[in-house]
Design an enzyme around this catalytic site. Structure first.
Site, PDB file in Angstrom:
ATOM      1  N   LYS A 202       0.843  -1.254   0.032  1.00  0.00           N
ATOM      2  CA  LYS A 202      -0.112   0.159   0.146  1.00  0.00           C
ATOM      3  C   LYS A 202       0.820   1.210  -0.116  1.00  0.00           C
ATOM      4  O   LYS A 202       1.820   1.218   0.857  1.00  0.00           O
ATOM      5  CB  LYS A 202      -0.946   0.061   1.193  1.00  0.00           C
ATOM      6  N   LYS A 256      -2.205  -1.387  -3.752  1.00  0.00           N
ATOM      7  CA  LYS A 256      -2.888  -0.302  -3.668  1.00  0.00           C
ATOM      8  C   LYS A 256      -2.244   1.021  -3.784  1.00  0.00           C
ATOM      9  O   LYS A 256      -1.194   1.100  -3.035  1.00  0.00           O
ATOM     10  CB  LYS A 256      -4.041  -0.296  -2.497  1.00  0.00           C
TER      11      LYS A 256
END
Length: 332
Positions: A202, A256
């Site tokens: 992420k 992400k």
């Protein structure tokens, strides 16, 4: 390995593009409703559907409306829904205790969804930002988000979500060691079959802005998240994070944001051979929607093309706010 084609004219690569049937036979990847996870925002109240201004077509819904929307999506073939709470600011505290309250919004919505749609998979989010007065994913001590104390809280949050009936728990916090501690707590707590989909790679991205509006964290956020989310310039580090999370007990991993990081998706798929997910985040969604609403892009076509990109990069699935709209077309 890709083998070279024969020389022209023996090889005319356009032959297999000539008709829909031929294109279908030669297609290397496919997009299915089974690939879609629908992120939704839950808020308090009854009968509430509140638009998120920065995400056209996305709403904060009360639990009863979440169930209604989930039924419609399930009928379209969407098998998995992911919950993100919009927490009353009055319940945001320094100790983030609302995160593991058995009756918080996420847990209440999980129970309601499992009662109404027992075969639909419910995914939940593990991070402290929706409950934290600082808007950070962990405990802020003198301007630094501390790791180990945060992990202790995340374990309590994850166990409460498993007890509520979550099928998939998604730690999105990027603290070190949290997957191992959460997995151990789930095993010892009788939740052996609960899946962990770790947000392993992420990034500290600017594409999250509309999401933070949707969960009410934007105004609360003090500072940034660069001390725990990844540097956008790194990919080798992403592989180290993924390897660690798999070793600690993650069943699936996530990259992400999505489209700006397709190279990371591809490397993860080829390196580990495990289910790799991507999150088509709020900023990606908002850009496409804004362009479509202005008539600059064909909204339906770019929606589907963007989802196809994830499959081509090797993803097993994608979290996308387009899920119901895409399912209508894919399943037709």
């Amino acid at each position: 390995m890709v083998y070279p084609a024969a020389s022209f004219p023996a090889a005319r690569l356009r032959r297999t593009r000539r008709t829909p049937a031929l294109r279908g036979l030669a297609r290397e990847n496919s997009l299915s409703v089974d690939d879609l996870i629908w992120p939704v925002f839950v808020r308090d109240g009854v009968g509430v559907e509140e638009p998120v201004p920065s995400m056209p077509g996305v709403y904060r819904r009360s639990v009863d409306k979440i169930v209604e929307a989930a039924k419609e999506a399930y009928d379209l073939g969407v098998q998995t829904i992911c919950l993100f709470p919009y927490t009353d600011p009055a319940k945001k505290t320094a100790d983030c205790a609302e995160a593991w309250n058995p009756d918080n919004l996420s847990n209440t919505a999980t129970r309601a969804l499992k009662a109404a749609l027992p075969d639909m998979a419910v995914m939940t989010d593990v991070a402290l930002d929706p409950y934290n007065i600082t808007g950070q994913d962990g405990f802020d001590v003198d301007g630094y988000v501390v790791n180990d104390e945060t992990v202790e809280a995340l374990v309590k949050q994850a166990v409460s979500q498993a007890e509520a009936g979550a099928d998939i728990i998604g730690p999105s916090d990027m603290m070190d060691g949290r997957i191992g501690d959460i997995r151990e707590a789930l095993e010892h707590g009788g939740h052996k079959n609960v899946c962990l989909m770790s947000y392993s790679a992420k990034y500290a991205s600017a594409f999250y802005g509309p999401f933070r509006d949707a969960v009410g964290a934007a105004g609360a956020l003090k500072g940034d998240k660069k001390t725990y989310q990844m540097d956008p310039l790194n990919t080798d580090e992403a592989l180290r994070c993924i390897a660690r999370d798999l070793d600690e007990g993650a069943d699936m991993v996530m990259v992400k944001p999505g489209m700006p990081y397709l190279d990371v998706c591809r490397r993860a798929h080829e390196t580990f051979g495990v289910p790799v997910m991507a999150y088509q985040v709020s900023g990606e969604y908002a850009m496409l929607q804004a362009a479509a609403q202005n008539g600059w892009l064909d909204g339906e076509r770019v929606m589907l093309e963007s989802l196809m990109c994830f499959k081509r990069a090797g993803c097993s699935g994608v979290l996308t706010y387009f899920a119901p709209a895409a399912a209508k077309i894919i399943g037709a």
